[in-house]
Design an enzyme around this catalytic site. Structure first.
Site, mmCIF file in Angstrom:
data_model
loop_
_atom_site.group_PDB
_atom_site.id
_atom_site.type_symbol
_atom_site.label_atom_id
_atom_site.label_comp_id
_atom_site.label_asym_id
_atom_site.label_seq_id
_atom_site.Cartn_x
_atom_site.Cartn_y
_atom_site.Cartn_z
ATOM 1 N N LYS A 116 8.841 8.657 -8.256
ATOM 2 C CA LYS A 116 7.717 7.721 -8.236
ATOM 3 C C LYS A 116 6.437 8.311 -8.814
ATOM 4 C CE LYS A 116 9.273 4.771 -4.418
ATOM 5 N NZ LYS A 116 10.647 5.226 -4.399
ATOM 6 N N GLU A 200 -0.195 6.509 -1.337
ATOM 7 C CA GLU A 200 -0.818 5.363 -1.989
ATOM 8 C C GLU A 200 -1.773 4.679 -1.023
ATOM 9 O OE1 GLU A 200 2.128 2.614 -3.284
ATOM 10 O OE2 GLU A 200 2.623 3.728 -5.110
ATOM 11 N N HIS A 235 9.500 -2.162 5.346
ATOM 12 C CA HIS A 235 9.566 -2.040 3.885
ATOM 13 C C HIS A 235 10.936 -2.424 3.329
ATOM 14 C CE1 HIS A 235 5.668 -0.094 4.138
ATOM 15 N NE2 HIS A 235 6.166 0.752 5.013
ATOM 16 N N ARG A 297 18.349 -0.335 -11.813
ATOM 17 C CA ARG A 297 19.673 -0.825 -11.406
ATOM 18 C C ARG A 297 19.577 -2.311 -11.153
ATOM 19 N NH1 ARG A 297 18.362 -1.817 -6.166
ATOM 20 N NH2 ARG A 297 17.037 -0.311 -5.093
#
Length: 630
Positions: A116, A200, A235, A297
């Protein structure tokens, strides 16, 4: 064109891939672990090969075994599905080095987007806006804590190699950061073999918007519009839809164009998803939408895109991997109607969504909508893998059409004795907030008490269920008259249509003549009746007048709510604990579940140890409740 395809996955996605491959005349080979020898995907495929013991790290995650199975079976290609090795660049390279066709992007693209922090830097260079945060190499707890303090709370801790909500924690307060970091790192290490994280800024009113992209080997990249995956728990996506409500054509064009730029920046081939976080405090706009990550994917929620575009994304994957150009150009891809998907999981909303495993003996899934499932009646939900039972997908002319049909579909689901989340899904779909598209990613957490509380069954539905039970007997009148056992028999008396029955173990009076409500499904289980109403299960049994109480936390025994592994014990024998104090942390299906003290007391015994596998219902420790002082 590919002639023979090995599917390196299991469950519903393996069945989904086999279905399209079969339509294209491609021979299919399934792989399975010892736990999956009787699984539906094994039965569905043309051939099947065992690749090892039940634990995924001894079977589905061992690339050498999968490649060996492909060679032994004569497969031309390997499709990884999603999860497991689908985003493992080393495995993709090994497949290609073995002379096999890899159904997915090039290893370089996977590497570019797989971490990430690197992906965010790449997107910044490509002019794609990203959320503020920390992407540094220094992974010490002190440095991460200092950077989190700089960003400001709430902050998200995210595993660099993460996905599916694993290895991710939202931290509201500075004093909670270090504990959340440790938990996140443990989960990331267990799930991905990499405990590095990034930070973040948490967007206060976030919506999760993602764009389906597709590239071929000839340099063409297109998008197939956006999906809204805002409704999440821990999440993990719960309900997805396409298109995104409140998205203007102008915003759609800008965000989808940014997704195409992101895919082209890594020379992307195959199906991929570019995920964005949007500020949901007003109308969706490109200016308040930021890149989060790219999943290299096929996504779990790909059916909603298929429903609004009429495109079979698995077919496109197979065509592109065979070297053919994309079947459609951008201007030829059109969007029609609205689609929604609900993820049906083997979990119990009433116990904090703890996983539920075992053999499904009363499976009832809707037959009037699209259902992607990897289980059949009599099949098993294993503790070794993701607990998804099925995906329920609807399509309608409008959002309300799709939403209402999906709510009706969820309302009648049964998987007894394995628990499921259908009642929770049904309630979500009918809330005013979701109906009006006024939700954020924190909606479920904020309204968890309401969404997970099993309601009292309606009198009419109970009456219908009780009327089918062979042991139903009319209630005696207060004076004990035997005539009251014959409904309507007493002269000059009102008809008596009430019976004593037990509902979920609680004895109550049921009126057989009540007028409101109807059950959504009824299933006979031995001499008992399983009633489903709005997705919630109720067992109607013969009444028992013997007093009894459930054992568990109330008597001081802290028991395991599911099969799992003890990864942390936070107390010792003889210690005085307070109500709510963390005692034990378990891991099941790669997720952590913590058990807290139900009351203050003294820890008398600890009957387990860190690293031990425990069964559902096993006593882990015992607390003696402290006497209250006057």
């Amino acid at each position: 064109m590919i002639q023979s395809l090995l599917i390196a996955n299991r469950g519903e996605i393996a069945c989904r891939i086999i279905r399209t491959a079969r339509e294209l005349g491609i021979h299919t080979i399934a792989v399975f672990s010892d736990a999956d020898s009787e699984a539906l995907h094994v039965q569905f495929a043309d051939d099947a090969i065992c690749i090892g013991p039940a634990p995924a790290n001894e079977s589905y995650l061992v690339g050498e075994k999968i490649i060996a199975a492909a060679r032994a079976s004569g497969a031309d290609a390997i499709h990884p599905g999603y999860g497991f090795l689908s985003e493992n660049a080393a495995f993709a390279q090994a497949v290609m080095d073995a002379g096999l066709i890899w159904i997915g992007p090039n290893p370089d693209s996977i590497n570019a987007m797989g971490l990430k922090d690197a992906a965010k830097k790449l997107m910044q260079d490509a002019g794609v806006p990203t959320t503020p945060g920390y992407l540094g190499d220094n992974q010490s707890a002190d440095t991460l804590k200092m950077e989190a303090d700089k960003i400001g709370y709430p902050v998200l801790i995210k595993a660099i190699a993460g996905g599916g909500g694993k290895g991710m924690r939202k931290v509201e307060r500075a004093e909670d950061f270090l504990d959340a970091l440790a938990s996140c790192q443990r989960e990331a290490k267990s799930s991905f073999g990499d405990d590095r994280v990034l930070l973040e800024k948490f967007i206060t009113n976030p919506r999760h918007i993602e764009v389906q992209v597709f590239g071929d080997q000839h340099g063409n990249v297109v998008h197939l519009f956006e999906r809204d995956c805002t409704l999440q728990r821990r999440h993990q996506k719960v309900i997805e839809e396409a298109p995104a409500p409140g998205m203007s054509n102008e915003a759609r064009q800008a965000i989808c164009a940014a997704a195409v730029r992101a895919a082209k920046a890594v020379s992307y081939i195959g199906a991929g998803t570019v995920e964005f976080i949007a500020d949901g405090s007003g109308a969706l706009s490109a200016e308040r939408t930021w890149f989060m990550e790219m999943n290299t994917r096929l996504q779990v929620e790909h059916p909603v895109t298929e429903m609004i575009t009429g495109v079979d994304l698995v077919e496109w994957q197979l065509l592109v991997a065979s070297g053919e150009p994309l079947p459609l150009e951008q201007e030829d891809i059109e969007m029609e109607g609205w689609a929604m998907e609900a993820r049906l999981y083997a979990e119990n909303p009433e116990t904090g969504f703890l996983p539920s495993t075992g053999t499904v003996q009363a499976l009832n899934l809707p037959d009037n909508i699209r259902v992607d499932s990897g289980i059949e009646d009599g099949g098993s939900v294993s503790p070794f893998y993701d607990p998804m039972i099925a995906k329920l997908i609807t399509h309608g002319a409008t959002r309300d059409d799709a939403r209402e049909e999906l709510a009706m579909a969820c309302a009648g689901v049964s998987t007894w004795p394995v628990h499921n989340n259908a009642g929770f899904l049904t309630r979500l779909l009918v809330t005013d907030a979701f109906a009006n598209a006024e939700v954020t990613t924190g909606f479920i957490d904020t309204h968890a008490d309401h969404l997970t509380q099993k309601p009292e069954a309606s009198p009419r539905a109970l009456g219908v269920a009780a009327s089918l039970h062979p042991s139903a007997t009319p209630e005696r009148s207060r004076d004990g008259s035997p005539w009251s056992e014959l409904p309507g028999f007493r002269l000059n008396a009102e008809p008596d249509f009430e019976v004593w029955m037990a509902v979920d173990g609680r004895v109550q009076t049921i009126n057989l003549a009540a007028e409101d409500g109807e059950p959504d499904a009824l299933v006979h289980i031995g001499n008992d009746v399983l009633m489903i109403e709005n997705g919630w299960p109720y067992i109607v049994t013969q009444a028992s007048y013997e007093a009894g109480t459930a054992s568990g936390a109330a008597d001081g025994n802290i028991t395991s709510p599911m099969p799992g592994k003890v990864i942390s014990i936070k107390t010792t024998e003889g210690e005085t604990v307070v109500a709510g104090q963390r005692l034990i942390t378990l891991e099941a299906m790669k997720m952590e579940h913590s058990l807290d003290a139900p009351f203050g007391g003294i820890v008398e015994t600890i009957a387990t140890a860190e690293g031990e596998q425990v069964a559902e219902g096993a006593i882990l420790l015992t607390i003696t409740q402290q006497e209250q002082e006057d």
